[in-house]
Scaffold this motif. Structure first.
Motif, PDB file in Angstrom:
ATOM      1  N   SER A   1       0.872  -1.333   0.138  1.00 54.67           N
ATOM      2  CA  SER A   1       0.091   0.154   0.010  1.00 54.67           C
ATOM      3  C   SER A   1       0.926   1.217  -0.092  1.00 54.67           C
ATOM      4  O   SER A   1       1.952   1.114   0.445  1.00 54.67           O
ATOM      5  N   VAL A   2       0.365   2.435  -0.728  1.00 53.43           N
ATOM      6  CA  VAL A   2       1.119   3.524  -0.716  1.00 53.43           C
ATOM      7  C   VAL A   2       0.464   4.888  -0.166  1.00 53.43           C
ATOM      8  O   VAL A   2      -1.099   4.447  -0.374  1.00 53.43           O
ATOM      9  N   ARG A   3       0.819   5.789   0.036  1.00 50.24           N
ATOM     10  CA  ARG A   3       0.213   7.111   0.291  1.00 50.24           C
ATOM     11  C   ARG A   3       0.528   7.943  -0.739  1.00 50.24           C
ATOM     12  O   ARG A   3       1.776   8.139  -1.244  1.00 50.24           O
ATOM     13  N   CYS A   4      -0.328   8.930  -1.263  1.00 51.40           N
ATOM     14  CA  CYS A   4      -0.022   9.677  -2.381  1.00 51.40           C
ATOM     15  C   CYS A   4       0.216  11.186  -1.687  1.00 51.40           C
ATOM     16  O   CYS A   4      -0.871  11.488  -1.128  1.00 51.40           O
ATOM     17  N   ILE A   5       1.243  11.709  -1.967  1.00 51.73           N
ATOM     18  CA  ILE A   5       1.534  13.158  -1.323  1.00 51.73           C
ATOM     19  C   ILE A   5       1.707  13.939  -2.970  1.00 51.73           C
ATOM     20  O   ILE A   5       2.441  13.941  -3.577  1.00 51.73           O
ATOM     21  N   VAL A   6       1.137  15.379  -2.514  1.00 48.45           N
ATOM     22  CA  VAL A   6       1.360  16.228  -3.543  1.00 48.45           C
ATOM     23  C   VAL A   6       2.336  17.452  -2.976  1.00 48.45           C
ATOM     24  O   VAL A   6       1.888  17.531  -1.949  1.00 48.45           O
ATOM     25  N   TRP A   7       3.083  17.824  -3.720  1.00 46.78           N
ATOM     26  CA  TRP A   7       4.108  18.905  -3.252  1.00 46.78           C
ATOM     27  C   TRP A   7       4.127  20.177  -3.857  1.00 46.78           C
ATOM     28  O   TRP A   7       4.177  20.137  -5.096  1.00 46.78           O
ATOM     29  N   GLN A   8       4.081  21.232  -3.488  1.00 42.24           N
ATOM     30  CA  GLN A   8       3.902  22.548  -4.056  1.00 42.24           C
ATOM     31  C   GLN A   8       5.464  23.036  -4.252  1.00 42.24           C
ATOM     32  O   GLN A   8       6.527  22.531  -3.585  1.00 42.24           O
TER      33      GLN A   8
ATOM     34  N   SER B   1       6.505  25.611  -3.302  1.00 42.36           N
ATOM     35  CA  SER B   1       6.576  26.389  -1.954  1.00 42.36           C
ATOM     36  C   SER B   1       7.349  25.567  -0.801  1.00 42.36           C
ATOM     37  O   SER B   1       7.701  25.646   0.142  1.00 42.36           O
ATOM     38  N   GLY B   2       7.164  23.915  -1.117  1.00 42.25           N
ATOM     39  CA  GLY B   2       7.762  23.032  -0.238  1.00 42.25           C
ATOM     40  C   GLY B   2       6.489  22.436   0.769  1.00 42.25           C
ATOM     41  O   GLY B   2       6.805  21.835   1.432  1.00 42.25           O
ATOM     42  N   ARG B   3       5.357  23.282   0.394  1.00 42.05           N
ATOM     43  CA  ARG B   3       3.946  22.441   1.046  1.00 42.05           C
ATOM     44  C   ARG B   3       3.620  21.285   0.596  1.00 42.05           C
ATOM     45  O   ARG B   3       3.523  21.068  -0.572  1.00 42.05           O
ATOM     46  N   GLY B   4       3.641  20.344   1.542  1.00 40.54           N
ATOM     47  CA  GLY B   4       3.098  18.972   0.887  1.00 40.54           C
ATOM     48  C   GLY B   4       1.764  18.616   1.469  1.00 40.54           C
ATOM     49  O   GLY B   4       1.142  19.022   2.589  1.00 40.54           O
ATOM     50  N   ALA B   5       1.048  17.731   0.755  1.00 41.04           N
ATOM     51  CA  ALA B   5      -0.380  17.103   1.194  1.00 41.04           C
ATOM     52  C   ALA B   5      -0.525  15.792   0.889  1.00 41.04           C
ATOM     53  O   ALA B   5      -0.404  15.385  -0.141  1.00 41.04           O
ATOM     54  N   THR B   6      -1.067  15.016   1.857  1.00 40.74           N
ATOM     55  CA  THR B   6      -1.281  13.591   1.589  1.00 40.74           C
ATOM     56  C   THR B   6      -2.655  13.462   0.899  1.00 40.74           C
ATOM     57  O   THR B   6      -3.584  14.189   1.830  1.00 40.74           O
ATOM     58  N   ILE B   7      -2.799  12.999  -0.087  1.00 41.70           N
ATOM     59  CA  ILE B   7      -4.327  13.079  -0.754  1.00 41.70           C
ATOM     60  C   ILE B   7      -5.008  12.057  -0.782  1.00 41.70           C
ATOM     61  O   ILE B   7      -6.302  11.684  -1.295  1.00 41.70           O
ATOM     62  N   GLY B   8      -4.430  10.824  -0.189  1.00 44.59           N
ATOM     63  CA  GLY B   8      -4.978   9.465  -0.322  1.00 44.59           C
ATOM     64  C   GLY B   8      -4.229   8.256  -0.187  1.00 44.59           C
ATOM     65  O   GLY B   8      -2.965   8.528  -0.233  1.00 44.59           O
ATOM     66  N   SER B   9      -4.489   7.128  -0.069  1.00 41.71           N
ATOM     67  CA  SER B   9      -3.580   6.004   0.039  1.00 41.71           C
ATOM     68  C   SER B   9      -4.596   4.826  -0.806  1.00 41.71           C
ATOM     69  O   SER B   9      -5.701   4.933  -0.887  1.00 41.71           O
ATOM     70  N   PHE B  10      -3.738   3.868  -1.303  1.00 39.43           N
ATOM     71  CA  PHE B  10      -4.412   2.763  -1.775  1.00 39.43           C
ATOM     72  C   PHE B  10      -3.657   1.695  -2.059  1.00 39.43           C
ATOM     73  O   PHE B  10      -2.428   1.550  -1.590  1.00 39.43           O
ATOM     74  N   THR B  11      -4.125   0.364  -2.332  1.00 40.16           N
ATOM     75  CA  THR B  11      -3.574  -0.773  -2.333  1.00 40.16           C
ATOM     76  C   THR B  11      -2.873  -1.209  -3.657  1.00 40.16           C
ATOM     77  O   THR B  11      -3.365  -0.887  -4.544  1.00 40.16           O
ATOM     78  N   VAL B  12      -1.670  -1.909  -3.360  1.00 42.52           N
ATOM     79  CA  VAL B  12      -0.900  -2.252  -4.479  1.00 42.52           C
ATOM     80  C   VAL B  12      -0.916  -3.868  -4.707  1.00 42.52           C
ATOM     81  O   VAL B  12      -0.476  -4.286  -3.626  1.00 42.52           O
ATOM     82  N   SER B  13      -1.526  -4.397  -5.862  1.00 42.85           N
ATOM     83  CA  SER B  13      -1.662  -5.901  -5.812  1.00 42.85           C
ATOM     84  C   SER B  13      -0.678  -6.162  -6.835  1.00 42.85           C
ATOM     85  O   SER B  13      -0.888  -5.804  -8.115  1.00 42.85           O
ATOM     86  N   ASN B  14       0.514  -7.244  -6.510  1.00 45.76           N
ATOM     87  CA  ASN B  14       1.305  -7.627  -7.492  1.00 45.76           C
ATOM     88  C   ASN B  14       1.922  -6.427  -8.151  1.00 45.76           C
ATOM     89  O   ASN B  14       2.227  -6.651  -9.305  1.00 45.76           O
ATOM     90  N   GLY B  15       2.179  -5.547  -7.434  1.00 47.52           N
ATOM     91  CA  GLY B  15       2.958  -4.487  -8.082  1.00 47.52           C
ATOM     92  C   GLY B  15       1.998  -3.457  -8.969  1.00 47.52           C
ATOM     93  O   GLY B  15       2.693  -2.498  -9.595  1.00 47.52           O
ATOM     94  N   ARG B  16       0.539  -3.663  -9.077  1.00 46.22           N
ATOM     95  CA  ARG B  16      -0.051  -2.840  -9.862  1.00 46.22           C
ATOM     96  C   ARG B  16      -1.213  -2.296  -9.195  1.00 46.22           C
ATOM     97  O   ARG B  16      -1.682  -2.749  -8.116  1.00 46.22           O
ATOM     98  N   ALA B  17      -1.703  -1.043  -9.761  1.00 50.83           N
ATOM     99  CA  ALA B  17      -2.649  -0.402  -8.717  1.00 50.83           C
ATOM    100  C   ALA B  17      -3.287   0.532 -10.026  1.00 50.83           C
ATOM    101  O   ALA B  17      -2.518   1.160 -10.794  1.00 50.83           O
ATOM    102  N   SER B  18      -4.519   1.036  -9.813  1.00 50.73           N
ATOM    103  CA  SER B  18      -5.020   2.085 -10.582  1.00 50.73           C
ATOM    104  C   SER B  18      -5.750   2.870  -9.419  1.00 50.73           C
ATOM    105  O   SER B  18      -6.906   2.372  -8.938  1.00 50.73           O
TER     106      SER B  18
ATOM    107  N   LEU C   1       5.001   8.834  -4.088  1.00 48.45           N
ATOM    108  CA  LEU C   1       4.371   7.801  -3.524  1.00 48.45           C
ATOM    109  C   LEU C   1       5.327   7.417  -2.428  1.00 48.45           C
ATOM    110  O   LEU C   1       6.176   7.080  -2.552  1.00 48.45           O
ATOM    111  N   VAL C   2       4.487   7.128  -1.184  1.00 48.29           N
ATOM    112  CA  VAL C   2       5.371   6.714   0.075  1.00 48.29           C
ATOM    113  C   VAL C   2       4.659   5.277   0.628  1.00 48.29           C
ATOM    114  O   VAL C   2       3.597   5.226   0.397  1.00 48.29           O
ATOM    115  N   SER C   3       5.568   4.564   0.924  1.00 54.89           N
ATOM    116  CA  SER C   3       5.070   3.263   1.435  1.00 54.89           C
ATOM    117  C   SER C   3       4.535   3.488   3.174  1.00 54.89           C
ATOM    118  O   SER C   3       4.846   4.454   3.416  1.00 54.89           O
ATOM    119  N   ALA C   4       3.944   2.262   3.514  1.00 55.59           N
ATOM    120  CA  ALA C   4       3.363   2.503   4.858  1.00 55.59           C
ATOM    121  C   ALA C   4       4.611   2.781   5.683  1.00 55.59           C
ATOM    122  O   ALA C   4       4.250   3.465   6.860  1.00 55.59           O
TER     123      ALA C   4
END
Lengths: 217, 235
Positions: B177-184, B186-203, B220-223
């Motif tokens: 599973s990974v978290r998705c972070i967007v960075w501006q 300006s250096g400001r970041g925000a986690t906008i969600g997380s999702f499961t990765v199955s066999n290396g794949r995800a949408s 993308l950041v791991s758990a």
């Protein structure tokens, strides 16, 4: 090379991995059912088109979350489609009674697509069993499953108490389950079997119980 | 673990049974749905009943009358990019909402001179009203998600009312599973969600809280907090 005979479950897995060919195949395989469902829920071809497109998008985005142990791919896809159509209806509500009646009459007046669908053995079987249910139960099930109406909306539409609508849904689904598990009874002609044409309040009342199927309103 | 048969004296079983058909048919909402699900998760007998109802409801749903859409439904297509970043101009021939690809066959109505004249007139009015800069702004950008020079998928950003961040992963090893972070910038970041990765794949897709023009990268950041892939955004 992807086989056109690939199962829906296999296609969903490929869609989740970004396989374009599988995505195209899945869309083409389901677009008539998804659109038909959206049309049943919304009653408006243009809004149904929008809802169907939104449904495809949701299926594409969520393909990786499909769990085959929790149900069939078809059920999963069409449940997403129905929810998309219901969301669209909530954005600009119309009278549920009008929507449902339009959809049901449309279904009863469209022998072409219906006949095509009947060529699918599983679909023919479920429709045949559905046809054997008492009128009230059958109508309640169709209004809920294909029209996306809640028990309260069915009660209003059918002019029956809420408790009766809930009972019809439960009894109808239980009887349909029993019928699907039982040896095949006599099948009726598809259009008549659906009991959709000329549906009136009188027809909504629980009628005679078909052989081999339990009764109840 | 509870009994395999419903307890007809248990009020919770009775309540769940009363709405189990509506639950299976997908027409139960709100508190009733939550209460039913809560009980079903804890009661084997009711869970079994719900599962059998759901199978029947699925079969019923699959028997829905078919109809032909007004136009063929658009097929979703992942945004692919060989270069780190590609952008599609607004109004481009293949520019559709959220990365949808139009059918390959032409639509005759779009080819008529009258329609072309109309489009030109509308475009001219749009330029007059909003200026050329607005039309030149990108509607979609995509970039490869990479780490140490290796590509693991793509991220697609779509501008508009909402900034959609669509992730497509393939061959991402050793991550569930990974978290998705967007960075501006300006250096400001925000986690906008997380999702499961199955066999290396995800949408997956989420939404950026900030305008796309202010974004610097998507990570993308791991758990465990390890960065597993990133894409740099350049507008």
């Amino acid at each position: 090379m992807l086989s056109v005979a690939a199962t829906d479950e296999a296609l969903l897995e490929l869609v989740a991995s970004g396989d374009q060919q599988a995505t195209t195949l899945l869309v083409r395989r389901y677009e008539r059912r998804i659109y038909g469902l959206a049309l049943s829920v919304l009653g408006d071809p243009h809004r149904a088109q929008e809802a169907a497109q939104e449904a495809i998008e949701r299926v594409y985005r969520r393909a990786a979350s499909f769990d085959p142990e929790r149900g069939t791919a078809g059920g999963w896809i069409l449940a997403i489609a129905r929810n998309a159509a219901i969301d669209e209806r909530r954005r600009s509500p119309v009278a549920p009674a009008a929507v449902a009646i339009d959809a049901l009459e449309l279904a009863s007046r469209a022998p072409g697509p219906l006949d095509q669908a009947i060529t699918n053995e599983a679909v023919a079987s479920i429709r045949s069993k559905l046809a054997g249910l008492p009128d009230g139960q059958r109508r309640a099930l169709v209004l809920a499953a294909w029209g996306g109406l809640t028990a309260a909306e069915i009660a209003k539409r059918e002019e029956i108490p809420l408790g009766t609508a809930k009972t019809r849904l439960r009894s109808g689904l239980a009887n349909l389950r029993g019928a699907l598990n039982a040896p095949a009874p006599e099948a009726r002609a598809p259009a008549a079997a659906l009991g959709l044409a000329g549906a009136t309040a009188g027809a909504a009342a629980a009628g005679a119980v078909a052989p081999g199927i339990g009764g109840g309103a | 673990m509870q009994s395999e048969t419903s307890d007809t004296n248990n009020p919770e079983c009775l309540a769940a049974a009363a709405v189990s058909a509506e639950l299976a048919l997908g027409v139960l909402d709100g508190a009733e749905r939550e209460a039913a699900l809560l009980h079903i998760h804890a009661c084997d007998a009711c869970a079994h009943e719900a599962a059998t109802f759901r199978r029947v409801a699925d079969s019923l749903l699959e028997a829905v009358p078919e109809a032909t859409p007004l136009v063929p439904l658009l097929v979703p297509a992942p945004s692919r990019a060989d270069a780190p970043v590609t952008t599609a101009p607004a109004g481009g021939a293949r520019s559709t909402r959220r990365g949808w690809r139009r059918p390959a066959w032409p639509r005759p109505a779009l080819l008529t001179p009258v329609f072309a004249t109309g489009v030109a007139a509308v475009a001219a009015i749009a330029i007059l009203l909003s200026g050329p800069a607005r039309l030149q702004s990108p509607t979609r950008a995509s970039a490869s998600l990479t780490l140490a020079g290796q590509s693991f998928g793509d991220v697609s950003l779509t501008t508009g009312k909402h900034v959609s961040v669509a992730i497509s992963l393939r061959d991402l090893p050793d991550v569930r599973s990974v978290r998705c972070i967007v960075w501006q910038h300006s250096g400001r970041g925000a986690t906008i969600g997380s999702f499961t990765v199955s066999n290396g794949r995800a949408s997956w897709s989420g939404q950026s809280p900030w305008p796309v023009s202010t974004l610097r990268s998507v990570e993308l950041v791991s758990a465990s907090g390890r960065k597993v892939a990133a894409a740099h955004i350049h507008f």
